[in-house]
Write an enzyme that holds these catalytic residues in place. Structure first.
Site, PDB file in Angstrom:
ATOM      1  CB  SER A  89      23.043 -11.148 -12.443  1.00 30.15           C
ATOM      2  OG  SER A  89      23.981 -10.224 -11.935  1.00 30.15           O
ATOM      3  CG  HIS A  98      21.538 -15.311 -12.205  1.00 26.55           C
ATOM      4  ND1 HIS A  98      20.202 -14.981 -12.105  1.00 26.55           N
ATOM      5  CD2 HIS A  98      22.196 -14.428 -11.425  1.00 26.55           C
ATOM      6  CE1 HIS A  98      20.065 -13.923 -11.317  1.00 26.55           C
ATOM      7  NE2 HIS A  98      21.269 -13.568 -10.887  1.00 26.55           N
ATOM      8  CE  LYS A 126      20.007 -14.422  -7.653  1.00 26.55           C
ATOM      9  NZ  LYS A 126      21.381 -14.328  -7.162  1.00 26.55           N
TER      10      LYS A 126
HETATM   11  C1  PLP Z   1      22.179 -13.716  -6.136  1.00 29.66           C
HETATM   12  C2  PLP Z   1      23.600 -14.021  -6.310  1.00 29.66           C
HETATM   13  C3  PLP Z   1      24.410 -14.359  -5.237  1.00 29.66           C
HETATM   14  C4  PLP Z   1      23.896 -14.351  -3.815  1.00 29.66           C
HETATM   15  O1  PLP Z   1      23.064 -15.432  -3.582  1.00 29.66           O
HETATM   16  P1  PLP Z   1      22.090 -15.421  -2.314  1.00 29.66           P
HETATM   17  O2  PLP Z   1      21.900 -16.857  -2.031  1.00 29.66           O
HETATM   18  O3  PLP Z   1      20.837 -14.737  -2.718  1.00 29.66           O
HETATM   19  O4  PLP Z   1      22.816 -14.721  -1.218  1.00 29.66           O
HETATM   20  C5  PLP Z   1      25.724 -14.670  -5.477  1.00 29.66           C
HETATM   21  N1  PLP Z   1      26.235 -14.644  -6.735  1.00 29.66           N
HETATM   22  C6  PLP Z   1      25.481 -14.317  -7.796  1.00 29.66           C
HETATM   23  C7  PLP Z   1      26.074 -14.322  -9.159  1.00 29.66           C
HETATM   24  C8  PLP Z   1      24.146 -13.992  -7.620  1.00 29.66           C
HETATM   25  O5  PLP Z   1      23.405 -13.650  -8.679  1.00 29.66           O
END
Ligand code: PLP
Length: 395
Positions: free
Chosen positions: A183, A211, A242
């Protein structure tokens, strides 16, 4: 005099303020959209994770409203007791079908998957092998186990193999974990090679596709689909917070995985289930991905345009291969100043500084969105050019 038991609350935050490491929260009025009203200013949104702008898709909004009318505002319980509605099960079937897997399990969030499932998959006597840049929720999941930890250099399959060799022999079982897309840099894990070397050591492979979902693979089916290695990834973890535009996490894989996870993950067993409106929106998000491939195509068209223009202006976008597009600036102070100036020019993109990245790797992180129009991207690029020259980042 007795000490003040809460004094540390202020002291610790003030220490962060002194280093300019505290969060200043910006507030969005109305929807999170390609053009949003943030702290009273209309801005081009370049830092939401809402890649496909699905949070504003009429099908998702309609599904939420209808489910609230038909099923109520809340689910009434945790999933295992009385909090599993027909909608929750339908969503899990739809996730499995979309991902081409046997089964899936839907959790409160992606964080809850990593924190609740990882510690069950490996414990005392086992080994976890993890990329040094994995997401914080993976790090926390790993911290909750007594498994031995091996951390390999970022995306370095040779170093991963060194860890596997070390763990081999004394570990009862081995779990390899990687983000699919990272990310901070927007680079993609070499998932096919990770799967191959893990297979040679009989290790289980767990990929966090937060992502990659809705971004990579056919119609946004994710990183395992992108590399055609679905059958070699034992746990595909993902999120609806996301690109899918809603909220909630899931683990997809075999029916055995689903049964194991629902009997063992404490974050699933002990936390109330999602309200019907959320679940219905998630189902609608999958519908949209399956029937309207144009959003993923638009995301990539915007991404290619934005990156090409940034590079031709002379910016360094690091090792990005996805819509996550960092503009590398070096020092934290420059990145912060750049971020403030962008906001003044009507562009909302986040400076990322130490300790989130190394001290000399401060950057602005942009996340391109399918809903942005060419004019919006041009507004952002004009601001980049102006501020880049002003701060002498580009000639
Ligand atoms: C955003 C994210 C999470 C957490 O996901 P949520 O559903 O928002 O709790 C976990 N792993 C990665 C790589 C992320 O970017």
């Amino acid at each position: 005099m007795t000490r003040d038991p809460t004094a540390f609350l202020r002291e610790e935050v003030e220490a962060l303020v002194a280093q300019a490491l505290d969060w200043k929260i910006r507030v969005i009025r109305g929807p999170s959209a390609p053009r949003s009203l943030v702290d009273g200013r209309e801005v081009v949104m370049l830092c939401s994770n809402n890649y496909l702008n699905l949070s504003n898709h009429p099908k998702l909004k309609r599904a939420a409203a209808q489910a609230a009318r038909s099923h109520g505002a809340g689910s009434g319980s945790v999933r295992p007791i009385a909090g599993t509605m027909d909608l929750h099960e339908e969503l899990e079937r739809r996730i499995a079908r979309f991902k081409g897997r046997e089964a899936s399990l839907f959790y409160m969030s992606g964080f809850a998957v990593n924190a609740g499932l990882i510690p069950q998959l490996a414990g005392e006597g086992d080994a976890i092998v993890t990329d040094e840049l994995n997401h914080g929720s993976i790090i926390d999941g790993v911290r909750l186990t007594k498994a031995q930890r091996y951390i390999y250099r970022h995306n370095d399959v040779g170093d991963l193999e060194r860890c596997l060799r070390e763990a081999d022999g004394h570990a009862r079982r081995i779990l390899v974990i990687s983000d699919g897309v990272f990310s901070m840099d927007g680079d993609i894990a070499p998932v096919a090679e990770i799967a191959k070397v893990s297979e040679a050591y009989g290790a289980m492979v767990y990929i966090d596709d937060s992502h990659g979902e809705g971004v990579l693979g056919e119609g946004g089916r994710g990183v395992a689909n992108h590399f055609h290695v679905e059958d070699k990834i034992h746990v595909e973890m993902g999120t609806f917070s996301k690109a899918l535009g809603v909220v909630g996490g899931y683990a997809a894989g075999s029916e055995d995985l689903r049964r194991f996870a629902l009997n063992k993950s404490r974050t699933w067993l002990l936390s109330g289930s999602h309200p019907p409106a959320t679940v219905a929106s998630c189902i609608a998000a999958i519908d949209v991905l399956e029937t309207e491939p144009r959003w993923v195509r638009r995301l990539w068209r915007n991404t290619r345009y934005f990156k090409k223009r940034l590079i031709s202006l002379g910016f360094d976008i690091g090792r990005s291969e996805t819509p996550i597009t960092p503009v590398m600036l070096g020092e934290s102070a420059v990145a912060k100043r750049f971020g403030d100036r962008l906001f003044e020019e009507g562009v909302f993109a986040l400076p990322i500084v130490f300790p989130m990245v190394a001290r000399d790797k401060a950057r602005i992180r942009n996340i391109v969105n399918a809903g942005l129009k060419r004019e919006d991207l041009d507004v952002a690029l004009a601001a980049y050019e102006k501020i880049g020259k002003e701060l002498k980042v580009i000639p």
